[in-house]
Design a protein around this motif. Sequence first.
Motif, PDB file in Angstrom:
ATOM      1  N   LYS A 139       0.713  -1.128  -0.080  1.00 42.13           N
ATOM      2  CA  LYS A 139       0.057   0.136   0.093  1.00 42.13           C
ATOM      3  C   LYS A 139       0.882   1.137  -0.109  1.00 42.13           C
ATOM      4  O   LYS A 139       0.533   2.174  -0.686  1.00 42.13           O
ATOM      5  CB  LYS A 139      -1.011   0.117   1.145  1.00 42.13           C
ATOM      6  CG  LYS A 139      -1.880   1.022   1.321  1.00 42.13           C
ATOM      7  CD  LYS A 139      -2.917   1.074   2.378  1.00 42.13           C
ATOM      8  CE  LYS A 139      -3.528   2.128   2.385  1.00 42.13           C
ATOM      9  NZ  LYS A 139      -4.432   2.637   1.414  1.00 42.13           N
ATOM     10  N   VAL A 140       1.972   1.258   0.654  1.00 39.43           N
ATOM     11  CA  VAL A 140       2.637   2.180   0.906  1.00 39.43           C
ATOM     12  C   VAL A 140       3.522   2.668  -0.594  1.00 39.43           C
ATOM     13  O   VAL A 140       3.548   3.790  -1.048  1.00 39.43           O
ATOM     14  CB  VAL A 140       3.945   2.120   1.917  1.00 39.43           C
ATOM     15  CG1 VAL A 140       4.823   3.257   1.997  1.00 39.43           C
ATOM     16  CG2 VAL A 140       3.404   2.025   3.402  1.00 39.43           C
ATOM     17  N   ILE A 141       3.998   1.363  -1.201  1.00 39.20           N
ATOM     18  CA  ILE A 141       4.503   1.732  -2.607  1.00 39.20           C
ATOM     19  C   ILE A 141       3.608   2.234  -3.489  1.00 39.20           C
ATOM     20  O   ILE A 141       3.941   3.042  -4.371  1.00 39.20           O
ATOM     21  CB  ILE A 141       5.015   0.270  -2.833  1.00 39.20           C
ATOM     22  CG1 ILE A 141       6.258  -0.355  -2.246  1.00 39.20           C
ATOM     23  CG2 ILE A 141       5.420   0.287  -4.413  1.00 39.20           C
ATOM     24  CD1 ILE A 141       6.525  -1.756  -2.407  1.00 39.20           C
ATOM     25  N   ILE A 142       2.085   1.788  -3.351  1.00 39.58           N
ATOM     26  CA  ILE A 142       1.361   2.293  -4.581  1.00 39.58           C
ATOM     27  C   ILE A 142       0.945   3.644  -4.142  1.00 39.58           C
ATOM     28  O   ILE A 142       0.885   4.483  -4.885  1.00 39.58           O
ATOM     29  CB  ILE A 142       0.130   1.401  -4.253  1.00 39.58           C
ATOM     30  CG1 ILE A 142       0.225  -0.004  -4.677  1.00 39.58           C
ATOM     31  CG2 ILE A 142      -0.890   2.145  -5.133  1.00 39.58           C
ATOM     32  CD1 ILE A 142      -1.050  -0.775  -4.332  1.00 39.58           C
ATOM     33  N   GLU A 143       1.086   4.224  -2.816  1.00 36.04           N
ATOM     34  CA  GLU A 143       0.728   5.506  -2.805  1.00 36.04           C
ATOM     35  C   GLU A 143       1.926   6.623  -3.081  1.00 36.04           C
ATOM     36  O   GLU A 143       1.763   7.770  -3.126  1.00 36.04           O
ATOM     37  CB  GLU A 143       0.475   5.648  -1.088  1.00 36.04           C
ATOM     38  CG  GLU A 143      -0.867   5.052  -0.805  1.00 36.04           C
ATOM     39  CD  GLU A 143      -1.104   4.864   0.653  1.00 36.04           C
ATOM     40  OE1 GLU A 143      -2.408   4.906   0.935  1.00 36.04           O
ATOM     41  OE2 GLU A 143      -0.238   5.245   1.443  1.00 36.04           O
ATOM     42  N   SER A 144       3.282   6.005  -3.106  1.00 36.94           N
ATOM     43  CA  SER A 144       4.360   6.717  -3.225  1.00 36.94           C
ATOM     44  C   SER A 144       5.221   6.614  -4.438  1.00 36.94           C
ATOM     45  O   SER A 144       6.305   7.291  -4.598  1.00 36.94           O
ATOM     46  CB  SER A 144       5.275   6.270  -1.840  1.00 36.94           C
ATOM     47  OG  SER A 144       5.640   4.876  -1.988  1.00 36.94           O
ATOM     48  N   THR A 145       4.626   5.851  -5.291  1.00 40.08           N
ATOM     49  CA  THR A 145       5.362   5.842  -6.625  1.00 40.08           C
ATOM     50  C   THR A 145       4.331   6.291  -7.689  1.00 40.08           C
ATOM     51  O   THR A 145       3.244   6.105  -7.786  1.00 40.08           O
ATOM     52  CB  THR A 145       5.968   4.325  -6.933  1.00 40.08           C
ATOM     53  OG1 THR A 145       4.964   3.449  -6.780  1.00 40.08           O
ATOM     54  CG2 THR A 145       6.918   3.976  -5.865  1.00 40.08           C
ATOM     55  N   PRO A 146       5.126   6.860  -8.831  1.00 41.96           N
ATOM     56  CA  PRO A 146       4.239   7.630  -9.714  1.00 41.96           C
ATOM     57  C   PRO A 146       3.713   6.373 -10.815  1.00 41.96           C
ATOM     58  O   PRO A 146       3.060   6.419 -11.951  1.00 41.96           O
ATOM     59  CB  PRO A 146       5.339   8.435 -10.542  1.00 41.96           C
ATOM     60  CG  PRO A 146       6.653   8.006 -10.402  1.00 41.96           C
ATOM     61  CD  PRO A 146       6.497   7.431  -8.891  1.00 41.96           C
ATOM     62  N   GLY A 147       4.576   5.124 -10.890  1.00 44.34           N
ATOM     63  CA  GLY A 147       4.153   3.995 -11.922  1.00 44.34           C
ATOM     64  C   GLY A 147       3.207   2.850 -11.262  1.00 44.34           C
ATOM     65  O   GLY A 147       2.990   2.843 -10.050  1.00 44.34           O
ATOM     66  N   MET A 148       3.156   2.073 -12.102  1.00 39.53           N
ATOM     67  CA  MET A 148       2.400   0.680 -11.476  1.00 39.53           C
ATOM     68  C   MET A 148       3.253  -0.147 -10.972  1.00 39.53           C
ATOM     69  O   MET A 148       4.242  -0.044 -11.183  1.00 39.53           O
ATOM     70  CB  MET A 148       1.631  -0.035 -12.867  1.00 39.53           C
ATOM     71  CG  MET A 148       0.648   0.664 -13.492  1.00 39.53           C
ATOM     72  SD  MET A 148       0.157  -0.230 -14.985  1.00 39.53           S
ATOM     73  CE  MET A 148      -0.157  -1.746 -14.157  1.00 39.53           C
ATOM     74  N   TYR A 268      -2.631  -0.693   8.723  1.00 43.53           N
ATOM     75  CA  TYR A 268      -3.377  -1.021   7.701  1.00 43.53           C
ATOM     76  C   TYR A 268      -4.110  -2.338   7.789  1.00 43.53           C
ATOM     77  O   TYR A 268      -5.085  -2.792   7.154  1.00 43.53           O
ATOM     78  CB  TYR A 268      -2.285  -1.215   6.342  1.00 43.53           C
ATOM     79  CG  TYR A 268      -1.743   0.134   5.938  1.00 43.53           C
ATOM     80  CD1 TYR A 268      -2.603   1.304   5.582  1.00 43.53           C
ATOM     81  CD2 TYR A 268      -0.384   0.183   6.003  1.00 43.53           C
ATOM     82  CE1 TYR A 268      -1.793   2.101   5.038  1.00 43.53           C
ATOM     83  CE2 TYR A 268       0.256   1.473   5.712  1.00 43.53           C
ATOM     84  CZ  TYR A 268      -0.565   2.338   5.190  1.00 43.53           C
ATOM     85  OH  TYR A 268      -0.075   3.368   4.656  1.00 43.53           O
ATOM     86  N   ALA A 269      -3.826  -3.165   8.769  1.00 41.68           N
ATOM     87  CA  ALA A 269      -4.444  -4.446   9.313  1.00 41.68           C
ATOM     88  C   ALA A 269      -4.458  -4.623  10.677  1.00 41.68           C
ATOM     89  O   ALA A 269      -4.000  -5.414  11.229  1.00 41.68           O
ATOM     90  CB  ALA A 269      -3.748  -5.588   8.474  1.00 41.68           C
ATOM     91  N   PRO A 270      -5.127  -3.474  11.389  1.00 43.47           N
ATOM     92  CA  PRO A 270      -5.135  -3.748  13.015  1.00 43.47           C
ATOM     93  C   PRO A 270      -6.044  -4.802  13.588  1.00 43.47           C
ATOM     94  O   PRO A 270      -5.623  -5.372  14.493  1.00 43.47           O
ATOM     95  CB  PRO A 270      -5.905  -2.184  13.203  1.00 43.47           C
ATOM     96  CG  PRO A 270      -6.541  -1.995  12.222  1.00 43.47           C
ATOM     97  CD  PRO A 270      -5.964  -2.288  11.195  1.00 43.47           C
ATOM     98  N   LYS A 271      -7.189  -5.312  12.551  1.00 45.46           N
ATOM     99  CA  LYS A 271      -7.850  -6.382  13.242  1.00 45.46           C
ATOM    100  C   LYS A 271      -6.772  -7.726  13.219  1.00 45.46           C
ATOM    101  O   LYS A 271      -6.824  -8.364  14.312  1.00 45.46           O
ATOM    102  CB  LYS A 271      -8.931  -6.595  12.192  1.00 45.46           C
ATOM    103  CG  LYS A 271      -9.718  -7.783  12.748  1.00 45.46           C
ATOM    104  CD  LYS A 271     -11.191  -7.917  11.826  1.00 45.46           C
ATOM    105  CE  LYS A 271     -12.142  -9.098  12.517  1.00 45.46           C
ATOM    106  NZ  LYS A 271     -11.388 -10.366  11.933  1.00 45.46           N
TER     107      LYS A 271
END
Length: 291
Positions: A139-148, A268-271
Amino acid sequence: MNIQNILVCGGDERQLYAAGALTQRGYSVSVFGFEKSRRAQAFRQVEHLAAELAGCDAVVLPLPVSRDGQRLSLPLSDGAVPLDTMLQAVHAGQIVFGGVLGGPFRAALEERGAKVLDYYAQEELITANAVPTAEGTLKVIIESTPGMVQWSHAAVTGFGRTAKAIVRVLSGVGANVTVFARKSTDWAQAQAWGCTACPFQNLPALAGTFDFIVNTVPACVIDSPILKRMHPDCPVIDIASPPGGVDRIAAEECGIRVIPALSLPGKYAPKTAGEIIGETVANLIQGEEQA
């Protein structure tokens, strides 16, 4: 030893899910330090910490127990509890569970006669926690990189439990993963999973070929010679515990973003992360009762 009454004291939403897991295992659970969470309404909430500690068999402290070395971690409360106050309230024969227990605090608890167990040091928790950490990293990677992420060129430094989970997640979404590790056995396993594997000394020469780097090593393995060769759009997601694995001063000078990504399961997954803590504590209790 018969343990029935447990106080879950402080921490984030993970601890409340841990309280739920312990309740399902048949323990009588109360909570302290969660006034800001609606989830806490499912439990008996404690106002007077010292009085409650006097009557409980075990106390479950946060992960980490403290973020400043002085006070209990209470992000869901407006209150403050110095570690010294907690220490004075603990009594001999009580079991104290905590995550990342500081050495001096642990020693002081043991001097009080408490049985101290660090649930974060347990193999079952470390292994189970690697999966939500890996998903949080994605999730961090998706939010912080400009590409796929698919078709991207990714580097992962280290090849411990968490790194392996990250490699599997990245490979599963179609990234081209290069693993940098010290041991030839790790290279062989990474290659068996379809990854490229290299020793750390190859990282400077390859640094400019990556879209992002995930560091899992809690020692400086990404230094100035590496940072100078990286593409400016290539962030380093550093999930390693402090001090991390990146020369922060050199990174700033080179214009490279370093994204500290600690406590990802809690964010991101506290449960899932909380249930893992609860089950680990329950298993430790069972072990103590059978000893």
